[in-house]
Design an enzyme around this catalytic site. Structure first.
Site, short mmCIF file in Angstrom:
data_model
loop_
_atom_site.label_atom_id
_atom_site.label_comp_id
_atom_site.label_asym_id
_atom_site.label_seq_id
_atom_site.Cartn_x
_atom_site.Cartn_y
_atom_site.Cartn_z
N LYS A 81 38.17 47.90 37.44
CA LYS A 81 38.81 46.70 36.94
C LYS A 81 39.88 47.06 35.92
O LYS A 81 39.68 47.92 35.06
CB LYS A 81 37.76 45.78 36.30
CG LYS A 81 38.30 44.45 35.81
CD LYS A 81 37.19 43.59 35.23
CE LYS A 81 37.70 42.25 34.73
NZ LYS A 81 36.60 41.41 34.17
N SER A 158 36.16 37.02 35.80
CA SER A 158 37.46 37.67 35.81
C SER A 158 37.49 38.98 36.59
O SER A 158 38.55 39.60 36.73
CB SER A 158 37.91 37.96 34.37
OG SER A 158 37.01 38.85 33.73
N SER A 182 31.77 37.14 34.22
CA SER A 182 32.90 37.71 34.95
C SER A 182 32.53 38.71 36.03
O SER A 182 33.37 39.05 36.86
CB SER A 182 33.88 38.36 33.98
OG SER A 182 34.55 37.38 33.22
#
Length: 474
Positions: A81, A158, A182
């Site tokens: 990420k 996210s 997330s």
């Protein structure tokens, strides 16, 4: 010749590498080809480094040929990420406030360093909304990330790039972060496994601006891979003041030794936590998953929790952190950020130290309450999300009563306030008349430091339910 190794679990890949039936180089190349073909439609990757991935894979192949692999992830393709520092790659955090040449990008976050040490093949960086601020994945810098099951729908966020990459077979594993759901939101929306371990189990550096809400964790297609990845990522790092000691036992080993059934395991089931509400398909699938846990021998009790929504406290902590992030870029920063983030910061502003202490006091009270719950129960299960993935490119579902992302994620952020381990596993699909056919998720929450129990329950359920992927049922 085209293969389908990219849909294999990490465990199966490592077995194939060890036997010589699979090659880390060929598997890496297959992933890179799949990214080239599939990423334009879903926009999971914001950076792909084919040269590094193939170099990592060649080094792995040499280790297997010499009979000296580094462990259970050697040669396994992984994505990172784009909130986590990765030496040699810029970490732009989905923001136009950061440029690739702002730093020399010479430092790995702890999770990334552990993956390199374990011999994983790093494919590239995956997308995040700006600074990971919301529960869907789009940004001015990278655009909209879309759900592989239906590209008109969101991945959630996210860690939406991670969820999309793993679900689409563009990465065997991915490292996500979770400050309010997330990891679990996109894992549920994309039909994969996502685990937020106990706070401090996986160290973070630099420290998250969202403080002790923020966790890092594995995103995978199987619970076994999740456990193996947790073993690699866990452990003390002096750069994280809250890092827990390195575990003395491997979770994957404990999972392999655990009974296949859940006889004697005590589970509490709350479908709403007292303040949520669910779409009919979510409710049906969650009830069916709970019935499967009972069939496995678990003692399941429906508990009527009457919690009040702690969003007010969460907002104080979350948006105070977001404001600190943006303020660091100077007075012009507010004009360049995601308009939704700017509006949220204007809505949630003016907090005082007393407000922060009040929010912290609620966290402590919730911790006491959940601690008491876990004196009676080994785990609490809930839906992961009250709905399936909604339209891509918007921050909240249509007809939402609030512009805040917390309004549609009622079962995720409470357990960031308490720091408990929580996993989402696929619970089925939405089979309602609109024909969406999108995944739903079951959330399993454990007492702090009881991550292994959460994974044991998830593994037993996985074995009974069998998870479906875009390639087929596994």
């Amino acid at each position: 010749m085209e293969t389908t190794a990219r849909w294999s679990s990490a465990a199966d890949l490592v077995s194939g590498f060890s036997s010589g039936e699979l090659s880390p180089v060929e598997v890496a190349a297959e992933h890179l080809d799949a990214i080239g073909a599939g990423n334009p439609a879903i926009n999971a990757y914001c950076l792909v480094d084919a040269d590094l991935a193939l170099a990592d894979a060649r080094a792995s192949a040499q280790r297997y040929a010499a009979g000296r692999p580094l462990g259970p992830l050697d040669g396994v393709p992984v994505s990172i990420k784009d909130l986590l520092l990765t030496a040699g790659w810029p970490t732009l955090r989905g923001s136009e406030l950061i440029e690739p040449d702002d730093l020399d990008w010479a430092v790995d976050a702890p999770a990334v360093a552990r993956l390199r040490e374990a011999g994983a093949v790093l494919l590239g960086k995956v997308t995040t909304p700006e600074f990971g601020w919301k529960g869907v994945t789009d940004s001015l810098r990278c655009g909209v990330t879309r759900n592989p099951w239906n590209t008109d729908r969101t991945t959630g966020g996210s860690s939406g790039g991670s969820g999309a990459a793993v679900a689409a077979g563009l990465s065997t594993l991915s490292v996500g972060t979770d400050g309010g759901g997330s990891i679990r939101i996109p894992a549920s929306f994309c039909g994969i496994v996502g685990f937020k371990p106990t706070y401090g189990r996986i160290p973070l550096y630099p420290a998250s601006p969202f403080g002790t809400l923020a966790h890092a964790g594995p995103m995978t297609r199987t619970v076994g891979d999740c456990a193996a990845m947790l073993d690699v990522l866990s452990g003390f790092d002096s750069r994280d003041w809250s890092a827990m000691p390195t575990p003395t036992q491997r979770t994957a080993d404990l999972l392999a030794q655990a009974p296949a059934d859940l006889v004697g395991v005590r589970i509490a089931y709350s479908s709403t936590l007292g303040f949520g509400s669910n779409d009919p398909a979510v409710q049906r699938n969650t009830d069916a998953a709970v019935a499967a846990l009972r069939d496995l021998g678990a003692d399941v009790t429906v508990v009527e929790l009457q919690w009040e929504d702690p969003a007010w406290a969460y907002h104080i902590l979350w948006f105070s952190g977001a404001e600190v992030v943006v303020r660091a870029f100077g007075p012009g920063g507010m004009e360049k950020i995601d308009p939704g983030l700017r509006q949220a910061l204007l809505r949630h502003s003016g907090f005082t130290a007393a407000d922060y202490l009040d929010a912290t006091a609620l966290r402590m009270s919730m911790g006491v309450e959940t601690g008491k719950l876990h004196e009676e129960f080994d785990a609490l299960v809930t839906p992961t999300m009250p709905t399936v993935a909604f339209e891509a490119g918007v921050d909240v579902p249509a007809h939402s009563e609030s512009p805040d992302w917390t309004s549609w994620t009622p079962y995720s952020y409470p357990f960031n306030l308490t720091g408990q381990p929580a996993i989402t596993v696929p619970s089925g699909f939405d089979d309602t008349d609109d024909g969406s056919g999108l995944p739903t998720g079951l959330q399993i929450v454990g007492a702090r430091h009881h991550d292994n129990m959460v994974l044991r329950i998830a593994a037993a359920y996985e074995s009974a339910a069998r998870f479906a992927t875009l390639e087929g049922v596994r």
